[in-house]
Design a protein around this motif. Sequence first.
Motif, PDB file in Angstrom:
ATOM      1  N   ILE A 118       1.080  -1.628   0.100  1.00 26.11           N
ATOM      2  CA  ILE A 118      -0.105   0.053   0.306  1.00 26.11           C
ATOM      3  C   ILE A 118       0.878   1.296   0.390  1.00 26.11           C
ATOM      4  N   ASP A 119       0.236   1.975  -0.723  1.00 25.65           N
ATOM      5  CA  ASP A 119       0.876   3.384  -0.756  1.00 25.65           C
ATOM      6  C   ASP A 119       0.751   4.380   0.399  1.00 25.65           C
ATOM      7  N   ALA A 120       1.983   4.520   1.540  1.00 22.73           N
ATOM      8  CA  ALA A 120       1.708   5.080   2.497  1.00 22.73           C
ATOM      9  C   ALA A 120       2.836   6.418   2.059  1.00 22.73           C
ATOM     10  N   PHE A 147      14.099   1.144  -1.505  1.00 27.83           N
ATOM     11  CA  PHE A 147      14.144  -0.623  -1.388  1.00 27.83           C
ATOM     12  C   PHE A 147      12.963  -1.802  -1.381  1.00 27.83           C
ATOM     13  N   ALA A 148      12.036  -1.805  -1.440  1.00 24.51           N
ATOM     14  CA  ALA A 148      10.938  -2.537  -1.584  1.00 24.51           C
ATOM     15  C   ALA A 148      10.977  -3.129  -3.289  1.00 24.51           C
ATOM     16  N   ALA A 149      11.322  -1.771  -4.153  1.00 23.59           N
ATOM     17  CA  ALA A 149      10.985  -2.380  -5.464  1.00 23.59           C
ATOM     18  C   ALA A 149      12.485  -3.127  -6.145  1.00 23.59           C
ATOM     19  N   THR A 160       0.659  -6.861  -5.231  1.00 21.70           N
ATOM     20  CA  THR A 160      -0.863  -6.623  -5.503  1.00 21.70           C
ATOM     21  C   THR A 160      -0.345  -4.966  -4.863  1.00 21.70           C
ATOM     22  N   GLY A 161      -1.663  -4.438  -4.716  1.00 21.64           N
ATOM     23  CA  GLY A 161      -2.241  -2.999  -4.227  1.00 21.64           C
ATOM     24  C   GLY A 161      -1.594  -2.019  -4.731  1.00 21.64           C
ATOM     25  N   SER A 162      -2.119  -0.857  -3.907  1.00 17.94           N
ATOM     26  CA  SER A 162      -1.736   0.891  -4.635  1.00 17.94           C
ATOM     27  C   SER A 162      -0.717   0.832  -4.804  1.00 17.94           C
ATOM     28  N   ALA A 163       0.422   0.222  -3.897  1.00 16.20           N
ATOM     29  CA  ALA A 163       1.609   0.652  -4.027  1.00 16.20           C
ATOM     30  C   ALA A 163       2.272  -0.273  -5.566  1.00 16.20           C
ATOM     31  N   ALA A 164       1.128  -1.566  -6.066  1.00 16.39           N
ATOM     32  CA  ALA A 164       2.282  -2.113  -7.074  1.00 16.39           C
ATOM     33  C   ALA A 164       2.575  -1.048  -7.964  1.00 16.39           C
ATOM     34  N   SER A 165       2.300  -0.390  -8.791  1.00 18.68           N
ATOM     35  CA  SER A 165       2.401   0.921  -9.694  1.00 18.68           C
ATOM     36  C   SER A 165       4.253   1.419 -10.099  1.00 18.68           C
ATOM     37  N   ASP A 173       0.251   5.429  -8.468  1.00 16.64           N
ATOM     38  CA  ASP A 173      -0.869   5.194  -9.050  1.00 16.64           C
ATOM     39  C   ASP A 173      -2.258   5.744  -7.398  1.00 16.64           C
ATOM     40  N   ASP A 174      -2.828   7.214  -8.131  1.00 15.18           N
ATOM     41  CA  ASP A 174      -3.197   7.442  -7.453  1.00 15.18           C
ATOM     42  C   ASP A 174      -5.416   6.527  -7.052  1.00 15.18           C
ATOM     43  N   ARG A 175      -5.780   6.371  -7.658  1.00 18.17           N
ATOM     44  CA  ARG A 175      -6.337   5.384  -7.519  1.00 18.17           C
ATOM     45  C   ARG A 175      -6.720   5.059  -6.393  1.00 18.17           C
TER      46      ARG A 175
END
Length: 218
Positions: A118-120, A147-149, A160-165, A173-175
């Motif tokens: 999830i994008d924090a 680091f996660a990338a 998966t999740g909002s931070a995938a892109s 990804d702001d959706r």
Amino acid sequence: MIVLAIDTAGVDCAAALYDSDKDSLLAKVSETIGRGHAEKLMAMIDQVLDAADLSMQAVQRVGVTIGPGSFTGIRVGLAAARGLALGLDVDIVGISTLQVMAAAYRQTAGANAVLSAIDAKRGEVYAQAFGGDGVPISEPQLLKADFAADLVRQDGLAVTGSAASLLLSGEPDDRPVHFPIDIVARLAAKAIVGDKPKPLYLRGPDAKPQTGFAVARM
């Protein structure tokens, strides 16, 4: 077992009733509202009870999303779930939003190891890795996005999740992120009852994102 599932951890306010004996979703209602979960939630619970033609006394377990997610929304859902479980004298279980996203991914992509992220914001992500069987292979953590990338590339994990892109292409990804309430209900039915659920806050007032992330090999 009749499970009442509640989700207020994100932009949605949602409730569902699930019969685990029949593996049947009896009723669900979900509305993307952003804010105002406290004003909507109890009416939604009444809606799913009416749709399933059940009384509150039929509920045998309560499941609720505990985060990561909206600070205020998580508190609303947990307060309602705790009050209902106490009043009904039934078990309550907490389900992480990262687990929900991993389960939703498996429904469409099959049994692959996946990083729920999830994008924090602030160049950080909330993340947890899961094996193809849905079992966690790391703890939920706050990580630097770069680091996660690197972790995703090195370990060949799906994301998966909002931070995938953000992790895969560097583009945010702001959706809004959604946590399907039917999946919350099914996970709640299978969850092991333990201590009373608490909010999963990975970023506290003085929290620092971790730079290390151990992923167990399956």
